[in-house]
Structure formats: C-alpha cells, structure tokens
Design a protein around this motif. Structure first.
Motif, mmCIF file in Angstrom:
data_model
loop_
_atom_site.group_PDB
_atom_site.id
_atom_site.type_symbol
_atom_site.label_atom_id
_atom_site.label_comp_id
_atom_site.label_asym_id
_atom_site.label_seq_id
_atom_site.Cartn_x
_atom_site.Cartn_y
_atom_site.Cartn_z
ATOM 1 N N THR A 1 -26.353 19.715 -27.962
ATOM 2 C CA THR A 1 -25.587 18.588 -27.197
ATOM 3 C C THR A 1 -24.526 18.071 -28.730
ATOM 4 O O THR A 1 -23.237 17.904 -28.316
ATOM 5 N N THR A 2 -25.175 17.625 -29.433
ATOM 6 C CA THR A 2 -24.447 17.116 -30.816
ATOM 7 C C THR A 2 -23.353 17.720 -31.177
ATOM 8 O O THR A 2 -22.256 17.428 -31.506
ATOM 9 N N ALA A 3 -23.576 19.373 -31.488
ATOM 10 C CA ALA A 3 -22.735 20.223 -32.391
ATOM 11 C C ALA A 3 -21.581 20.440 -31.035
ATOM 12 O O ALA A 3 -20.214 20.400 -31.380
ATOM 13 N N ALA A 4 -22.231 20.569 -29.702
ATOM 14 C CA ALA A 4 -20.980 20.899 -28.676
ATOM 15 C C ALA A 4 -19.957 19.737 -28.433
ATOM 16 O O ALA A 4 -18.845 19.899 -28.275
ATOM 17 N N TYR A 5 -20.511 18.411 -28.468
ATOM 18 C CA TYR A 5 -19.640 17.332 -28.087
ATOM 19 C C TYR A 5 -18.730 17.232 -29.326
ATOM 20 O O TYR A 5 -17.594 16.824 -29.381
ATOM 21 N N THR A 6 -19.452 17.184 -30.688
ATOM 22 C CA THR A 6 -18.450 17.380 -31.607
ATOM 23 C C THR A 6 -17.218 18.377 -31.510
ATOM 24 O O THR A 6 -16.234 17.860 -31.872
ATOM 25 N N ALA A 7 -17.623 19.449 -31.310
ATOM 26 C CA ALA A 7 -16.641 20.337 -31.188
ATOM 27 C C ALA A 7 -15.549 20.224 -30.068
ATOM 28 O O ALA A 7 -14.247 20.591 -30.261
ATOM 29 N N LEU A 8 -15.970 19.526 -28.992
ATOM 30 C CA LEU A 8 -15.114 19.159 -27.855
ATOM 31 C C LEU A 8 -14.072 18.044 -28.399
ATOM 32 O O LEU A 8 -12.910 18.262 -28.100
ATOM 33 N N LEU A 9 -14.376 17.146 -29.195
ATOM 34 C CA LEU A 9 -13.868 16.261 -29.819
ATOM 35 C C LEU A 9 -12.725 16.541 -31.035
ATOM 36 O O LEU A 9 -11.826 16.035 -31.177
ATOM 37 N N THR A 10 -13.216 17.650 -31.954
ATOM 38 C CA THR A 10 -12.468 17.871 -33.167
ATOM 39 C C THR A 10 -12.174 19.300 -33.176
ATOM 40 O O THR A 10 -11.309 19.588 -34.078
ATOM 41 N N GLY A 11 -12.722 20.357 -32.239
ATOM 42 C CA GLY A 11 -12.279 21.634 -32.297
ATOM 43 C C GLY A 11 -13.132 22.660 -33.157
ATOM 44 O O GLY A 11 -13.044 23.669 -33.362
ATOM 45 N N GLU A 12 -14.034 21.708 -34.149
ATOM 46 C CA GLU A 12 -14.949 22.325 -34.998
ATOM 47 C C GLU A 12 -16.466 22.416 -34.672
ATOM 48 O O GLU A 12 -16.814 21.012 -34.349
ATOM 49 N N PHE A 13 -17.214 23.417 -34.734
ATOM 50 C CA PHE A 13 -18.584 23.298 -34.565
ATOM 51 C C PHE A 13 -19.328 22.782 -35.893
ATOM 52 O O PHE A 13 -19.208 23.666 -36.890
ATOM 53 N N PRO A 14 -20.197 21.884 -36.162
ATOM 54 C CA PRO A 14 -20.881 21.801 -37.336
ATOM 55 C C PRO A 14 -21.976 22.698 -37.296
ATOM 56 O O PRO A 14 -22.806 22.740 -36.231
ATOM 57 N N ASP A 15 -22.283 23.326 -38.226
ATOM 58 C CA ASP A 15 -23.243 24.560 -38.504
ATOM 59 C C ASP A 15 -23.794 24.691 -39.788
ATOM 60 O O ASP A 15 -22.768 24.994 -40.704
ATOM 61 N N PRO A 16 -25.041 24.285 -40.126
ATOM 62 C CA PRO A 16 -25.880 23.694 -39.139
ATOM 63 C C PRO A 16 -25.686 22.235 -38.731
ATOM 64 O O PRO A 16 -24.966 21.719 -39.310
ATOM 65 N N VAL B 1 -25.068 11.377 -28.413
ATOM 66 C CA VAL B 1 -23.467 11.448 -28.006
ATOM 67 C C VAL B 1 -22.739 10.207 -28.569
ATOM 68 O O VAL B 1 -21.744 10.339 -28.775
ATOM 69 N N ALA B 2 -23.417 9.015 -28.341
ATOM 70 C CA ALA B 2 -22.766 7.535 -28.775
ATOM 71 C C ALA B 2 -22.331 7.909 -30.237
ATOM 72 O O ALA B 2 -21.353 7.382 -30.527
ATOM 73 N N ALA B 3 -23.362 8.423 -31.081
ATOM 74 C CA ALA B 3 -22.975 8.288 -32.369
ATOM 75 C C ALA B 3 -21.785 9.209 -32.759
ATOM 76 O O ALA B 3 -20.913 9.122 -33.523
ATOM 77 N N VAL B 4 -21.645 10.450 -31.952
ATOM 78 C CA VAL B 4 -20.568 11.594 -32.108
ATOM 79 C C VAL B 4 -19.284 10.916 -31.678
ATOM 80 O O VAL B 4 -17.945 10.828 -32.187
ATOM 81 N N ALA B 5 -19.400 10.169 -30.468
ATOM 82 C CA ALA B 5 -18.097 9.416 -29.821
ATOM 83 C C ALA B 5 -17.721 8.421 -30.845
ATOM 84 O O ALA B 5 -16.435 8.155 -31.087
ATOM 85 N N ALA B 6 -18.554 7.699 -31.536
ATOM 86 C CA ALA B 6 -18.100 6.590 -32.419
ATOM 87 C C ALA B 6 -17.448 7.144 -33.769
ATOM 88 O O ALA B 6 -16.782 6.457 -34.146
ATOM 89 N N ARG B 7 -17.949 8.487 -34.121
ATOM 90 C CA ARG B 7 -17.637 8.966 -35.119
ATOM 91 C C ARG B 7 -16.095 9.510 -35.096
ATOM 92 O O ARG B 7 -15.180 9.648 -36.002
ATOM 93 N N HIS B 8 -16.055 10.165 -33.996
ATOM 94 C CA HIS B 8 -14.702 11.083 -33.673
ATOM 95 C C HIS B 8 -13.783 10.235 -32.473
ATOM 96 O O HIS B 8 -12.869 10.978 -31.958
ATOM 97 N N GLY B 9 -14.202 9.092 -32.303
ATOM 98 C CA GLY B 9 -12.909 8.579 -31.369
ATOM 99 C C GLY B 9 -13.020 9.022 -29.709
ATOM 100 O O GLY B 9 -12.334 9.127 -29.075
#
Length: 360
Positions: A23-38, A133-141
């Motif tokens: 979920t964390t990686a997918a939502y980050t990619a949805l907001l930024t276009g980049e997947f954090p891996d790992p 999800v809340a943490a990713v939202a806060a980090r990436h707007g």
C-alpha cells in the motif's frame, strides 16, 4: 530478518505487514510516479522492515504493487504467496476504503471483528495501512482519500487449508497480523482462529461446542452429538487456548475429544498437547491404574508401556477402564482452567480408529 535467540529461527512478516508495504509503495507511486524499492514501513516495537517489490504497475489513476510474503521459519500456509495492493483515488473526504481483491475473503457470518459483507482485512492491518497512507499523503501532498484493494495469489485455494470456510469467511484468505511479525511456531494464527471460532459459535447461538484434537475425534463427536460445523473447534494441540477463551466467553456446554495420548497429557495438567512440548507420563498412568485397583503386574506393565495406546490395550485386556480414568483426569484439568465459568464439560477419549474408549 531477525532470529529468535533461543531457537535460532527466523521471524517473518504477516500478510498485514506485506499489504501495508505494498500500500505504501503503491500510494507513493500514485502521487509521485516513482515506486520506492525497497519500501520501508513502521511496525510496533520499533521495527522498520524493508520489502523488495516483486511487481509494480502504474496506470493514470491507479498503482499496483506486489510483495512476496516471507514467513521466516514458520510453517505458514501463505509463505511465498504474492500479496498485491491496488491503490486508487477515493471520493474527497472518504478516508481509506478497503476492498477484497482476488484471493481475499469476505465475511458472511456475525461474530468476527468485522461486519458481515466486509473484506476479511483485520482491524490491525487496516490501522497499519491507514497510518501509512496518512504518512505518504503528508509527505507528498496527497488527500489520503484512497481505495485499497488487497489480493493474495492463489488465496481461494490456500484458504481451503485454513479455518476460513468454517468461520464463514468465503472466497479467500484473511489479511492478518497484530504486530506485523510472524514468530516461528508461536501458532498465534491457529490460536486466533480458535478464538474466532468460539465468537462465531456464540454469535450463531450455539449452546454446545466441541474442541477436537484432530479430524478423527471431530468425526466421532459429530456422530455422537450431531453438532453443526460452526460448533466444531479445530483445537489441535491448543487445549489451553480453548479453555481460557471459554472462561471469558462461555458457551453452556463443551465436549473435549481426542486420542488417549493427547488427553493423558491434558489429564496431567498440560495445556499444550504438542509432542515437542509435553510428554505422556507413564508413571502417572500407572498411578491412575493403581488407584483404580489395578493388579500390581498391570500397574508395572503400564509403567513400562511404549505408548499410551499400549497402556490402554493392557488395561482393556485386564478389564480396567483406563480411557475413563484419563477422561476424568482431563475433565478435572479443564474445569480447573475454566475456574467456575458456566460451562458444562464432558470428555471423549478415542483410539486411532475413532472408537470411543473412555468418557467422563
């Protein structure tokens, strides 16, 4: 991956932790276009595990990530399964919504910690995912309004090897885990299933449940009492788990059923009946035979028996009801653990063929 110092066994990660990572990686990619891996997540107890992404897909309005579950050295049915999460934007103000994808079950009976019709994603994994999800939202707007759809590859097939069908969770597995960590051989998921089984039986209004050590004893109890499936608890070796939970959440009647070896251990006060964690005491069996008036040579024969079944056969040949003595001892232990809870207890002892050889 950490190791358990005593046994040198690797800890693993629950399906809930894997779904949180995906979920964390997918939502980050949805907001930024980049997947954090790992992708790294935060779990209770100061753990911050990282997960490699096994699959990743980015669409205009959705991102999907798959993580392979590593249960460490625990014989977990979902070890090696691909846990995937598809994240899409939700309605403004909707928060985090959950859906059951392929291989994740749906709740169909009351008594579980989720409402009927809900995807079988347990409360604690939901909390982990909401927090991340809340943490990713806060980090990436982001807004934090998303729909999280969890899938488990081959989940419907794997679920047939779990309690889920009996608990009324249909179509797949549950997304589990209270800490995110799988402790090898803690059997926490089995014990949790026993508790949920009691909850479902109570919600269905059952007044009689049976804790059985295996499929043979379960079959015997069904023949004796005609109990419905949701009143049958696959107790396995965890007699203590059944008794302690019923002490706090009573059902009017409990039948405990199992082979003479397992129930001889319960009669001696052991609540974990696994062969690696408790042993049959032939001295104790011999003492029971002596107290029941068994001849000295029978007492010594039982003391030197190879197995509990061997002891039983010697007593049967001598006309002494060892099965009943073991059943009485097991019932005494059970009542002791129940500590006066309003639960009537009877015990059924069987041989390997499922024949009743003792009752109390």
């Amino acid at each position: 991956m950490s190791r358990d110092g005593a046994a040198g066994l690797r800890h693993g990660w629950t399906t809930g932790a894997c779904a949180t990572a995906a979920t964390t990686a997918a939502y980050t990619a949805l907001l930024t276009g980049e997947f954090p891996d790992p992708v790294t997540i935060d779990l209770p107890g100061g753990r911050h595990p990282s997960f490699a992404l096994a699959t990743e897909t980015l669409e205009p309005d959705a991102a999907t990530v798959g993580v392979v579950k590593d249960a460490g050295d625990d014989p977990d049915v979902t070890h090696g399964a691909l846990v995937s999460v598809r994240v899409t934007h939700g309605q403004p103000g909707s928060g985090v919504g959950f859906r059951a994808g392929e291989g994740v079950g749906t709740v169909t009976r009351p008594g579980l910690p989720l409402a009927v019709g809900e995807p079988a994603i347990n409360p604690m994994p939901r909390q982990f995912m909401r927090e991340h999800v809340a943490a990713v939202a806060a980090r990436h707007g982001g807004s934090g309004d998303v729909v999280v759809e969890v899938s488990i590859e081959h989940g419907a097939e794997l679920a047939r090897r779990t309690w889920n069908p009996r608990l009324g969770i249909l179509g797949g597995l549950s997304v589990l885990g209270t800490t995110g960590v799988v402790v090898p051989y803690s059997c926490s998921s089995w014990i949790d299933s026993i508790r949920r089984g009691i909850d479902v039986a109570r919600a269905a209004g059952r007044e009689h449940v049976a804790g059985c050590t295996g499929s043979t004893s379960e079959r015997t109890v069904q023949e004796l009492h005609g109990l419905p499936e949701d009143a049958l608890l696959d107790m396995g070796d965890f007699a203590g788990a059944v008794l302690k939970y019923l002490r706090r959440h009573p059902v009017p009647r409990l039948t405990v059923a199992g082979g003479i070896g397992k129930l001889a251990k319960l009669a001696d006060g052991h609540l974990d009946l696994h062969s690696g964690r408790s042993q049959v005491s032939f001295g104790s069996l011999a003492d029971r035979v002596a107290a029941a008036g068994g001849a000295p040579d029978l007492v010594e024969g039982v003391r030197g028996a190879n197995t509990a079944l061997d002891a039983l056969r010697q007593c049967q040949a001598a006309g002494l009801p060892l099965g009943d003595l073991v059943a009485a001892g097991a019932r005494e232990t059970a009542l002791g653990v129940l500590r006066g809870a309003p639960v009537a207890v009877d015990v059924v002892v069987i041989d390997r063929a499922g024949t009743v050889v003792g009752r109390a």
